[in-house]
Design a protein around this motif. Sequence first.
Motif, PDB file in Angstrom:
ATOM      1  N   LEU A 397       0.799  -1.215   0.000  1.00  0.00           N
ATOM      2  CA  LEU A 397       0.000   0.000   0.000  1.00  0.00           C
ATOM      3  C   LEU A 397       0.834   1.269   0.000  1.00  0.00           C
ATOM      4  O   LEU A 397       0.346   2.326  -0.403  1.00  0.00           O
ATOM      5  CB  LEU A 397      -0.937  -0.002   1.217  1.00  0.00           C
ATOM      6  CG  LEU A 397      -1.909  -1.180   1.277  1.00  0.00           C
ATOM      7  CD1 LEU A 397      -2.694  -1.159   2.576  1.00  0.00           C
ATOM      8  CD2 LEU A 397      -2.858  -1.155   0.087  1.00  0.00           C
ATOM      9  N   GLY A 398       2.074   1.164   0.432  1.00  0.00           N
ATOM     10  CA  GLY A 398       2.904   2.361   0.418  1.00  0.00           C
ATOM     11  C   GLY A 398       4.326   2.079   0.834  1.00  0.00           C
ATOM     12  O   GLY A 398       4.588   1.210   1.677  1.00  0.00           O
ATOM     13  N   VAL A 399       5.263   2.799   0.214  1.00  0.00           N
ATOM     14  CA  VAL A 399       6.654   2.842   0.654  1.00  0.00           C
ATOM     15  C   VAL A 399       6.912   4.269   1.106  1.00  0.00           C
ATOM     16  O   VAL A 399       6.741   5.215   0.335  1.00  0.00           O
ATOM     17  CB  VAL A 399       7.630   2.452  -0.470  1.00  0.00           C
ATOM     18  CG1 VAL A 399       9.075   2.601   0.000  1.00  0.00           C
ATOM     19  CG2 VAL A 399       7.368   1.023  -0.941  1.00  0.00           C
ATOM     20  N   GLN A 400       7.292   4.426   2.370  1.00  0.00           N
ATOM     21  CA  GLN A 400       7.437   5.755   2.954  1.00  0.00           C
ATOM     22  C   GLN A 400       8.839   5.939   3.525  1.00  0.00           C
ATOM     23  O   GLN A 400       9.493   4.971   3.915  1.00  0.00           O
ATOM     24  CB  GLN A 400       6.408   5.952   4.068  1.00  0.00           C
ATOM     25  CG  GLN A 400       4.961   5.768   3.619  1.00  0.00           C
ATOM     26  CD  GLN A 400       4.000   5.677   4.795  1.00  0.00           C
ATOM     27  OE1 GLN A 400       4.150   4.824   5.660  1.00  0.00           O
ATOM     28  NE2 GLN A 400       3.015   6.554   4.819  1.00  0.00           N
ATOM     29  N   ILE A 401       9.257   7.183   3.590  1.00  0.00           N
ATOM     30  CA  ILE A 401      10.524   7.536   4.219  1.00  0.00           C
ATOM     31  C   ILE A 401      10.235   8.596   5.269  1.00  0.00           C
ATOM     32  O   ILE A 401       9.695   9.663   4.954  1.00  0.00           O
ATOM     33  CB  ILE A 401      11.542   8.079   3.198  1.00  0.00           C
ATOM     34  CG1 ILE A 401      11.781   7.050   2.085  1.00  0.00           C
ATOM     35  CG2 ILE A 401      12.847   8.443   3.893  1.00  0.00           C
ATOM     36  CD1 ILE A 401      12.655   7.563   0.957  1.00  0.00           C
ATOM     37  N   ALA A 402      10.563   8.285   6.522  1.00  0.00           N
ATOM     38  CA  ALA A 402      10.390   9.246   7.603  1.00  0.00           C
ATOM     39  C   ALA A 402      11.757   9.612   8.157  1.00  0.00           C
ATOM     40  O   ALA A 402      12.649   8.763   8.260  1.00  0.00           O
ATOM     41  CB  ALA A 402       9.517   8.661   8.705  1.00  0.00           C
ATOM     42  N   SER A 403      11.922  10.866   8.505  1.00  0.00           N
ATOM     43  CA  SER A 403      13.225  11.367   8.930  1.00  0.00           C
ATOM     44  C   SER A 403      13.065  12.282  10.131  1.00  0.00           C
ATOM     45  O   SER A 403      12.057  12.989  10.263  1.00  0.00           O
ATOM     46  CB  SER A 403      13.877  12.135   7.770  1.00  0.00           C
ATOM     47  OG  SER A 403      14.895  12.986   8.231  1.00  0.00           O
ATOM     48  N   TYR A 404      14.064  12.280  10.992  1.00  0.00           N
ATOM     49  CA  TYR A 404      14.058  13.199  12.126  1.00  0.00           C
ATOM     50  C   TYR A 404      14.507  14.595  11.737  1.00  0.00           C
ATOM     51  O   TYR A 404      14.540  15.491  12.577  1.00  0.00           O
ATOM     52  CB  TYR A 404      14.932  12.656  13.259  1.00  0.00           C
ATOM     53  CG  TYR A 404      14.147  11.849  14.253  1.00  0.00           C
ATOM     54  CD1 TYR A 404      13.405  12.477  15.241  1.00  0.00           C
ATOM     55  CD2 TYR A 404      14.110  10.458  14.186  1.00  0.00           C
ATOM     56  CE1 TYR A 404      12.664  11.741  16.155  1.00  0.00           C
ATOM     57  CE2 TYR A 404      13.371   9.721  15.086  1.00  0.00           C
ATOM     58  CZ  TYR A 404      12.648  10.366  16.073  1.00  0.00           C
ATOM     59  OH  TYR A 404      11.898   9.635  16.965  1.00  0.00           O
ATOM     60  N   PHE A 405      14.839  14.827  10.481  1.00  0.00           N
ATOM     61  CA  PHE A 405      15.234  16.170  10.055  1.00  0.00           C
ATOM     62  C   PHE A 405      14.041  17.112  10.157  1.00  0.00           C
ATOM     63  O   PHE A 405      14.178  18.252  10.594  1.00  0.00           O
ATOM     64  CB  PHE A 405      15.750  16.154   8.616  1.00  0.00           C
ATOM     65  CG  PHE A 405      16.235  17.492   8.138  1.00  0.00           C
ATOM     66  CD1 PHE A 405      17.520  17.918   8.422  1.00  0.00           C
ATOM     67  CD2 PHE A 405      15.404  18.337   7.420  1.00  0.00           C
ATOM     68  CE1 PHE A 405      17.968  19.155   8.001  1.00  0.00           C
ATOM     69  CE2 PHE A 405      15.841  19.573   6.979  1.00  0.00           C
ATOM     70  CZ  PHE A 405      17.128  19.989   7.265  1.00  0.00           C
ATOM     71  N   GLY A 406      12.858  16.660   9.747  1.00  0.00           N
ATOM     72  CA  GLY A 406      11.648  17.479   9.684  1.00  0.00           C
ATOM     73  C   GLY A 406      11.033  17.848  11.015  1.00  0.00           C
ATOM     74  O   GLY A 406      10.885  19.008  11.331  1.00  0.00           O
ATOM     75  N   PRO A 407      10.635  16.871  11.826  1.00  0.00           N
ATOM     76  CA  PRO A 407      10.616  15.436  11.569  1.00  0.00           C
ATOM     77  C   PRO A 407       9.298  15.024  10.926  1.00  0.00           C
ATOM     78  O   PRO A 407       8.378  15.818  10.826  1.00  0.00           O
ATOM     79  CB  PRO A 407      10.746  14.851  12.961  1.00  0.00           C
ATOM     80  CG  PRO A 407      10.004  15.838  13.820  1.00  0.00           C
ATOM     81  CD  PRO A 407      10.220  17.193  13.204  1.00  0.00           C
ATOM     82  N   GLY A 408       9.238  13.749  10.491  1.00  0.00           N
ATOM     83  CA  GLY A 408       8.033  13.213   9.895  1.00  0.00           C
ATOM     84  C   GLY A 408       8.316  12.608   8.537  1.00  0.00           C
ATOM     85  O   GLY A 408       9.477  12.444   8.130  1.00  0.00           O
ATOM     86  N   PHE A 409       7.246  12.262   7.819  1.00  0.00           N
ATOM     87  CA  PHE A 409       7.399  11.705   6.480  1.00  0.00           C
ATOM     88  C   PHE A 409       7.993  12.745   5.545  1.00  0.00           C
ATOM     89  O   PHE A 409       7.739  13.942   5.675  1.00  0.00           O
ATOM     90  CB  PHE A 409       6.044  11.232   5.932  1.00  0.00           C
ATOM     91  CG  PHE A 409       5.480  10.033   6.635  1.00  0.00           C
ATOM     92  CD1 PHE A 409       6.193   8.837   6.678  1.00  0.00           C
ATOM     93  CD2 PHE A 409       4.247  10.091   7.261  1.00  0.00           C
ATOM     94  CE1 PHE A 409       5.681   7.720   7.324  1.00  0.00           C
ATOM     95  CE2 PHE A 409       3.722   8.985   7.912  1.00  0.00           C
ATOM     96  CZ  PHE A 409       4.446   7.801   7.948  1.00  0.00           C
ATOM     97  N   VAL A 410       8.768  12.262   4.583  1.00  0.00           N
ATOM     98  CA  VAL A 410       9.432  13.147   3.623  1.00  0.00           C
ATOM     99  C   VAL A 410       8.756  12.967   2.258  1.00  0.00           C
ATOM    100  O   VAL A 410       8.988  11.967   1.578  1.00  0.00           O
ATOM    101  CB  VAL A 410      10.928  12.820   3.504  1.00  0.00           C
ATOM    102  CG1 VAL A 410      11.611  13.825   2.570  1.00  0.00           C
ATOM    103  CG2 VAL A 410      11.587  12.830   4.885  1.00  0.00           C
ATOM    104  N   PRO A 411       7.921  13.909   1.823  1.00  0.00           N
ATOM    105  CA  PRO A 411       7.334  13.813   0.481  1.00  0.00           C
ATOM    106  C   PRO A 411       8.390  14.037  -0.587  1.00  0.00           C
ATOM    107  O   PRO A 411       9.211  14.959  -0.479  1.00  0.00           O
ATOM    108  CB  PRO A 411       6.292  14.938   0.464  1.00  0.00           C
ATOM    109  CG  PRO A 411       6.067  15.304   1.897  1.00  0.00           C
ATOM    110  CD  PRO A 411       7.378  15.052   2.573  1.00  0.00           C
ATOM    111  N   MET A 412       8.392  13.215  -1.611  1.00  0.00           N
ATOM    112  CA  MET A 412       9.280  13.437  -2.739  1.00  0.00           C
ATOM    113  C   MET A 412       8.731  14.594  -3.576  1.00  0.00           C
ATOM    114  O   MET A 412       7.521  14.802  -3.659  1.00  0.00           O
ATOM    115  CB  MET A 412       9.408  12.168  -3.581  1.00  0.00           C
ATOM    116  CG  MET A 412       9.848  10.940  -2.791  1.00  0.00           C
ATOM    117  SD  MET A 412      11.362  11.183  -1.813  1.00  0.00           S
ATOM    118  CE  MET A 412      12.581  11.374  -3.118  1.00  0.00           C
ATOM    119  N   GLN A 413       9.634  15.347  -4.185  1.00  0.00           N
ATOM    120  CA  GLN A 413       9.218  16.559  -4.900  1.00  0.00           C
ATOM    121  C   GLN A 413       9.285  16.429  -6.416  1.00  0.00           C
ATOM    122  O   GLN A 413       8.579  17.134  -7.129  1.00  0.00           O
ATOM    123  CB  GLN A 413      10.094  17.735  -4.450  1.00  0.00           C
ATOM    124  CG  GLN A 413       9.946  18.066  -2.974  1.00  0.00           C
ATOM    125  CD  GLN A 413      11.018  18.999  -2.476  1.00  0.00           C
ATOM    126  OE1 GLN A 413      12.172  18.926  -2.904  1.00  0.00           O
ATOM    127  NE2 GLN A 413      10.655  19.886  -1.571  1.00  0.00           N
TER     128      GLN A 413
END
Length: 586
Positions: A397-413
Amino acid sequence: MAVSEQLVNINDLWVEQGMAGQILDRDHRSFGGVVDPENGIAWPNHHAGTPVWMAIWGAALVNPSSAYYHSEQVLERLEYAAQYMLAFQHDDGSISPGWTNFHSPPDTAFVVVGYSQLYLLLEQDDWSKNAPVASRILLFLKQTIPVMITGGCHTPNHRWVLSAALSYLYRLFGDPRLLERAEQWLAEGIDITPDGEWTERSNGIYNAVSDVMFIHTARLLDKAELLEPVRANLEMMIYLIHPSGEIVTDYSGRQDFGQNFTLDSYMLSYYLMTIIDQNPQFAAMTALAEKALQTNARPPSSANNPLVGMLLYPDAGTSVLATALPTHYRKMINGSFDRYQYIKQIAEVGYGQIQYSRPHLDFGAPVMRIREGDTSITMMTETSSLLAIRYGQVRLLGVQIASYFGPGFVPMQSLTPTADGFTMTATYEKGYNSCVPEHELPASAQATVSPWYLLPHQHRISTHTQTYLLEVRITELEHGLDLEIISNEPPDVMTQLSLVFDQQAIITAVDGQLEQITPESQLWSAGTVVVQQGNDMMELTGGCLQHTASSVREASYPRDCQTLLVNVMTPFVHRIGIRLLPGTDV
């Protein structure tokens, strides 16, 4: 494209269902209303409310093919419901759904669109006993005129609902203020990309709303040009259907995100546009939508009831032979749409926060659709997931990338084709805000109490800004994909990759290591994992455990799914292999 026996039969079943749920106690405050089984309350709104059942009853009453044609029992129930609607109409002409919007112009507009069609349907019938209830419906509609000519909206699609409602009222009452208000909404311009995507990117709900409302408005105001965006969206939707018949909702900007929806809400739009355009593919989509409607547990919105629309706007005997829909394709949506040129203009137009709504800056973000028989792949940007795969019964259903930089999910642009696949990238900045220059400080800064929110934060300059770079290289293989996920800076950013599967999937570590950390999620630290549903299997490689965090702040995983978590730290180049194992016809 005559009304099918199956559609009449399902409407007749709904007739009984609605009557069974109607409140017949005359001492009850909601006498005549039909109870919503989800919450036990009768509502006056277009979705799950009493007008839904009124449309169904009206379609049966005027249709000689229905078992309830000119049924006095059904007419009596319709009369009770019309009384309920007048009782629950506010003095300003509006209605309140109750759970979210109150004295709501757009929710009233939805009712007006459905109610107007119901009135016209009853009016064109030759059964004189319809007249009293038709007059009550007309009274309700007349009383909405004040709120329709003054009321506003929340969301982009609401403007088109209001336009359609105003157009119907103008047809019925001829008040020039209604036409003027409709033109004011239309003057804002049409929010759709050349590839046919509306602002809200809502394939499951609001695309269909905008489509049918533009069709109504185009017909009523004789504006054929308003059909162009509808054509574009209906063409686009041909490529946003999974083999199961479900709609791709993996990147929606509204509440249908990641939920199961079928084409049923598009049926009336495809039907009407098939007649207008004589389009064989639209005819095929109409048939697919009708099939979905017949298996739908809930009846359609009163504003978008296919049977009502088909009876009101018959095809005049035209016949369009449906053609086979594509099952093998590669379709980039919004690939050449330069949405950043519009985003850059925000400052020029004096953009401020949109009250009670949001700007939908993801409008026009690229999406790639690949279909090979029973394999359905979606790559998407500006949403929490970058990839989804349906392989037979297996649902990644989904491949997601979450990071502590934001933090949270990182949407691709960005999403760019390459020689052997695609590259997706994202670049984000994060820094700190300096002190407000002394000459910009307000008087409150010298007061005994100086609230943070009264400081002119726009005058702070950024300091120590850091840039976070993420790249995903997707390589297409004969039976699967390889993902190479790269992030080199800044260093020491805890990152978590998540692969979300259907709750019914059987996930097995063949030579890998899985650790259950919540009922819905497992840490995948190494080796190979096989995911199976039915006879279909997907093999995964690429587990990793460079840190032990069980989640990333601001990134929440769905409770009704199974999620595999892969923990990495920047800098990293991490590979995830996805193989579609033989066993399904692809």
